[in-house]
Design a protein around this motif. Structure first.
Motif, PDB file in Angstrom:
ATOM      1  N   THR A  72       0.799  -1.236   0.000  1.00 49.57           N
ATOM      2  CA  THR A  72       0.000   0.000   0.000  1.00 49.57           C
ATOM      3  C   THR A  72       0.830   1.284   0.000  1.00 49.57           C
ATOM      4  OG1 THR A  72      -0.181  -0.081   2.420  1.00 49.57           O
ATOM      5  CG2 THR A  72      -1.979  -1.087   1.140  1.00 49.57           C
ATOM      6  N   HIS A  73       2.049   1.244   0.534  1.00 50.32           N
ATOM      7  CA  HIS A  73       2.870   2.456   0.667  1.00 50.32           C
ATOM      8  C   HIS A  73       4.323   2.193   0.256  1.00 50.32           C
ATOM      9  CE1 HIS A  73      -0.560   3.279   3.347  1.00 50.32           C
ATOM     10  NE2 HIS A  73      -0.318   4.553   3.129  1.00 50.32           N
ATOM     11  N   LEU A  74       4.511   1.430  -0.801  1.00 46.00           N
ATOM     12  CA  LEU A  74       5.863   0.986  -1.159  1.00 46.00           C
ATOM     13  C   LEU A  74       6.788   2.147  -1.500  1.00 46.00           C
ATOM     14  CD1 LEU A  74       7.900  -1.243  -1.660  1.00 46.00           C
ATOM     15  CD2 LEU A  74       6.976  -1.511  -3.968  1.00 46.00           C
ATOM     16  N   ASP A  75       6.346   3.053  -2.362  1.00 44.25           N
ATOM     17  CA  ASP A  75       7.249   4.140  -2.764  1.00 44.25           C
ATOM     18  C   ASP A  75       7.619   5.034  -1.588  1.00 44.25           C
ATOM     19  OD1 ASP A  75       8.074   4.146  -5.611  1.00 44.25           O
ATOM     20  OD2 ASP A  75       5.936   3.961  -5.966  1.00 44.25           O
ATOM     21  N   GLU A  76       6.673   5.210  -0.667  1.00 43.96           N
ATOM     22  CA  GLU A  76       6.966   5.979   0.546  1.00 43.96           C
ATOM     23  C   GLU A  76       8.079   5.302   1.350  1.00 43.96           C
ATOM     24  OE1 GLU A  76       4.414   7.111   4.471  1.00 43.96           O
ATOM     25  OE2 GLU A  76       3.316   7.076   2.572  1.00 43.96           O
ATOM     26  N   GLU A  77       8.003   3.988   1.485  1.00 46.05           N
ATOM     27  CA  GLU A  77       9.040   3.240   2.213  1.00 46.05           C
ATOM     28  C   GLU A  77      10.376   3.285   1.471  1.00 46.05           C
ATOM     29  OE1 GLU A  77       9.206   1.904   5.154  1.00 46.05           O
ATOM     30  OE2 GLU A  77       7.120   2.189   5.753  1.00 46.05           O
ATOM     31  N   ILE A  78      10.325   3.181   0.158  1.00 43.25           N
ATOM     32  CA  ILE A  78      11.574   3.262  -0.630  1.00 43.25           C
ATOM     33  C   ILE A  78      12.202   4.635  -0.450  1.00 43.25           C
ATOM     34  CG2 ILE A  78      12.568   3.246  -2.944  1.00 43.25           C
ATOM     35  CD1 ILE A  78      10.425   1.155  -3.707  1.00 43.25           C
ATOM     36  N   TYR A  88      18.399  -2.033   1.791  1.00 43.73           N
ATOM     37  CA  TYR A  88      17.459  -3.154   1.647  1.00 43.73           C
ATOM     38  C   TYR A  88      16.157  -2.872   2.385  1.00 43.73           C
ATOM     39  CZ  TYR A  88      21.683  -5.585   0.196  1.00 43.73           C
ATOM     40  OH  TYR A  88      22.844  -5.932  -0.452  1.00 43.73           O
ATOM     41  N   ILE A  89      15.079  -3.364   1.795  1.00 46.70           N
ATOM     42  CA  ILE A  89      13.776  -3.424   2.450  1.00 46.70           C
ATOM     43  C   ILE A  89      13.419  -4.903   2.553  1.00 46.70           C
ATOM     44  CG2 ILE A  89      11.311  -2.974   2.150  1.00 46.70           C
ATOM     45  CD1 ILE A  89      12.081  -0.314   0.850  1.00 46.70           C
ATOM     46  N   ILE A  90      12.993  -5.323   3.729  1.00 52.53           N
ATOM     47  CA  ILE A  90      12.765  -6.741   3.995  1.00 52.53           C
ATOM     48  C   ILE A  90      11.321  -6.983   4.411  1.00 52.53           C
ATOM     49  CG2 ILE A  90      13.488  -8.737   5.382  1.00 52.53           C
ATOM     50  CD1 ILE A  90      15.756  -7.663   3.621  1.00 52.53           C
ATOM     51  N   CYS A  91      10.707  -7.989   3.794  1.00 49.95           N
ATOM     52  CA  CYS A  91       9.412  -8.478   4.267  1.00 49.95           C
ATOM     53  C   CYS A  91       9.690  -9.432   5.420  1.00 49.95           C
ATOM     54  CB  CYS A  91       8.672  -9.203   3.141  1.00 49.95           C
ATOM     55  SG  CYS A  91       7.099  -9.924   3.661  1.00 49.95           S
ATOM     56  N   PRO A 114       5.945  -7.881  -7.939  1.00 48.03           N
ATOM     57  CA  PRO A 114       5.933  -6.453  -8.292  1.00 48.03           C
ATOM     58  C   PRO A 114       6.608  -5.568  -7.247  1.00 48.03           C
ATOM     59  CG  PRO A 114       3.721  -7.216  -7.677  1.00 48.03           C
ATOM     60  CD  PRO A 114       4.581  -8.426  -7.792  1.00 48.03           C
ATOM     61  N   ILE A 115       6.555  -5.987  -5.968  1.00 44.20           N
ATOM     62  CA  ILE A 115       7.263  -5.232  -4.936  1.00 44.20           C
ATOM     63  C   ILE A 115       8.763  -5.250  -5.226  1.00 44.20           C
ATOM     64  CG2 ILE A 115       7.858  -5.151  -2.476  1.00 44.20           C
ATOM     65  CD1 ILE A 115       5.062  -6.465  -1.955  1.00 44.20           C
ATOM     66  N   GLY A 116       9.275  -6.442  -5.503  1.00 40.49           N
ATOM     67  CA  GLY A 116      10.695  -6.576  -5.797  1.00 40.49           C
ATOM     68  C   GLY A 116      11.107  -5.845  -7.063  1.00 40.49           C
ATOM     69  N   ARG A 117      10.234  -5.880  -8.081  1.00 40.70           N
ATOM     70  CA  ARG A 117      10.553  -5.178  -9.329  1.00 40.70           C
ATOM     71  C   ARG A 117      10.653  -3.672  -9.100  1.00 40.70           C
ATOM     72  NH1 ARG A 117       7.149  -8.883 -11.924  1.00 40.70           N
ATOM     73  NH2 ARG A 117       5.382  -7.438 -11.818  1.00 40.70           N
ATOM     74  N   GLU A 121      13.889  -1.331  -9.646  1.00 40.80           N
ATOM     75  CA  GLU A 121      13.853  -0.153 -10.524  1.00 40.80           C
ATOM     76  C   GLU A 121      14.388   1.088  -9.816  1.00 40.80           C
ATOM     77  OE1 GLU A 121       9.748   0.173 -11.510  1.00 40.80           O
ATOM     78  OE2 GLU A 121       9.772  -1.525 -12.916  1.00 40.80           O
ATOM     79  N   ARG A 122      14.137   1.182  -8.536  1.00 44.56           N
ATOM     80  CA  ARG A 122      14.508   2.383  -7.787  1.00 44.56           C
ATOM     81  C   ARG A 122      15.837   2.236  -7.035  1.00 44.56           C
ATOM     82  NH1 ARG A 122      10.360   5.553  -4.559  1.00 44.56           N
ATOM     83  NH2 ARG A 122      12.172   6.911  -4.756  1.00 44.56           N
ATOM     84  N   GLY A 123      16.513   1.123  -7.247  1.00 43.40           N
ATOM     85  CA  GLY A 123      17.878   1.004  -6.748  1.00 43.40           C
ATOM     86  C   GLY A 123      18.021   0.581  -5.307  1.00 43.40           C
ATOM     87  N   ILE A 124      17.050  -0.197  -4.825  1.00 44.68           N
ATOM     88  CA  ILE A 124      17.172  -0.731  -3.468  1.00 44.68           C
ATOM     89  C   ILE A 124      16.839  -2.221  -3.503  1.00 44.68           C
ATOM     90  CG2 ILE A 124      14.771  -0.246  -2.758  1.00 44.68           C
ATOM     91  CD1 ILE A 124      16.024   0.692  -0.015  1.00 44.68           C
TER      92      ILE A 124
END
Length: 255
Positions: A72-78, A88-91, A114-117, A121-124
Motif C-alpha cells: 500500500t505504501h511501497l514508494d513511501e518506504e523506498i 534493503y527493504i525486507i518483508c 511487483p514489490i521486488g521489481r 527499478e529504484r535502486g534498493i
C-alpha cells in the motif's frame, strides 16, 4: 573477500526504543554495533533519522516492513530508506491467516514480484526474512522457502536468512547459506534453546544449541554483507543481552 559488518535488529530493543528511540540508538552505537536494521523509525522523519545515524556513526542496513505496507505504501518506504542510506527493504513475516495452504503461498509469491521489481527499478534491494514455518510447510513438494526462491526472480527477491529458525525447523543453516550464496546479503545471527513444548527460547549468542561458528564461516564464504544480531525475547535486560552477544561475535569472528 570483505569483512562482514556486525549489526543489530532493533526489534530486540523494541521496549527500550518505544520509551526513548534516540537514546536507545545511542546505546547501540556505544556498545559497538556498526549498523542497525529497523523495525519502525521511532516517529522520526527520514532527515532526522539520517542526521542521527551520521552523528552516531551507525549505518542503516535495512528496514523490516510489513507485507501490508509494502503493498500500500511501497514508494513511501523506498523514499524513506534511500534517504537514510538503507540498502534493503525486507518483508519480515507473513500472518498465519495468509499462509494456511499452497494456494495462499502462491498468492504471496505473486505479491512479492511487483514489490521486488519496483525496488529494483529504484535502486534498493528487496528481501524476505524466514521463520521456521517456511521450511516446514511445502509448496509443490518443496519447502516454501525454496519454492519462493524458485518462483521469484533473483533480481527482484533476495534472502535474509534467519539461521536460527532454519536450525529449529530441522535443516542445516550452512547448507542454506551455500545454496543461496548469490542471493544472501543479510543473515540473522541468533541462538536458541529448544523448549519442552516444542518452541524455542532465544538466548544470547553462544548460550544455545545453534552451530554459530559454522554459520559465520559459511556466511563469510558466501560473501554475506552483514551479520545481524537478533534476540526475539530476552530473559536478561535486552541491553545486557546485545552487549554479551556482540562480545561473543568479536571473540569468534575474525575475517
Amino acid at each position: 573477500m570483505g569483512k562482514m559488518g556486525i549489526g543489530l535488529q532493533m526489534y530486540t530493543l523494541r521496549e527500550e526504543a518505544e520509551k526513548d528511540f534516540t537514546g536507545t540508538l545511542k546505546k547501540v552505537a556505544e556498545i559497538g554495533y556498526e549498523g542497525v536494521e529497523f523495525a519502525g523509525y521511532g516517529g522520526l522523519n527520514a532527515d532526522q533519522l539520517a542526521d542521527l545515524l551520521q552523528q552516531l556513526n551507525l549505518k542503516a542496513i535495512a528496514s523490516h516492513v510489513s507485507l501490508e505496507r509494502l503493498t500500500t505504501h511501497l514508494d513511501e518506504e523506498i523514499d524513506f530508506n534511500l534517504a537514510i542510506g538503507s540498502r534493503y527493504i525486507i518483508c519480515p513475516y507473513v500472518e498465519v491467516e495468509m499462509r494456511k495452504d499452497e494456494a495462499q503461498w502462491l498468492d504471496i509469491f505473486a505479491q512479492l514480484q511487483p514489490i521486488g521489481r519496483r525496488c529494483f527499478e529504484r535502486g534498493i534491494g528487496f528481501g524476505y526474512h524466514n521463520h521456521e514455518f517456511e521450511l516446514l510447510q511445502k509448496v509443490k513438494d518443496a519447502p516454501v522457502l525454496d519454492a519462493m526462491m524458485a518462483a521469484v526472480p533473483a533480481e527482484t527477491l533476495q534472502l535474509e536468512l534467519d539461521a536460527c529458525w532454519v536450525h529449529h525447523a530441522g535443516a542445516v543453516p550452512a547448507d542454506y547459506i551455500v545454496k543461496y550464496a548469490q542471493r544472501l546479503p543479510l543473515l540473522h545471527l541468533k541462538d536458541m534453546r529448544p523448549q519442552q513444548d516444542g518452541g524455542a527460547l532465544t538466548v544470547e549468542l553462544g548460550q544455545g544449541v545453534v552451530d554459530l561458528k559454522a554459520i559465520i564461516a559459511a556466511s563469510a564464504a558466501a560473501q554475506v554483507e552483514w551479520l545481524i544480531v537478533e534476540q526475539d525475547k530476552c530473559e536478561n535486560p535486552p541491553i545486557e543481552s546485545i552487549t554479551e552477544s556482540l562480545q561473543w561475535v568479536r571473540k569468534n569472528y575474525n575475517s
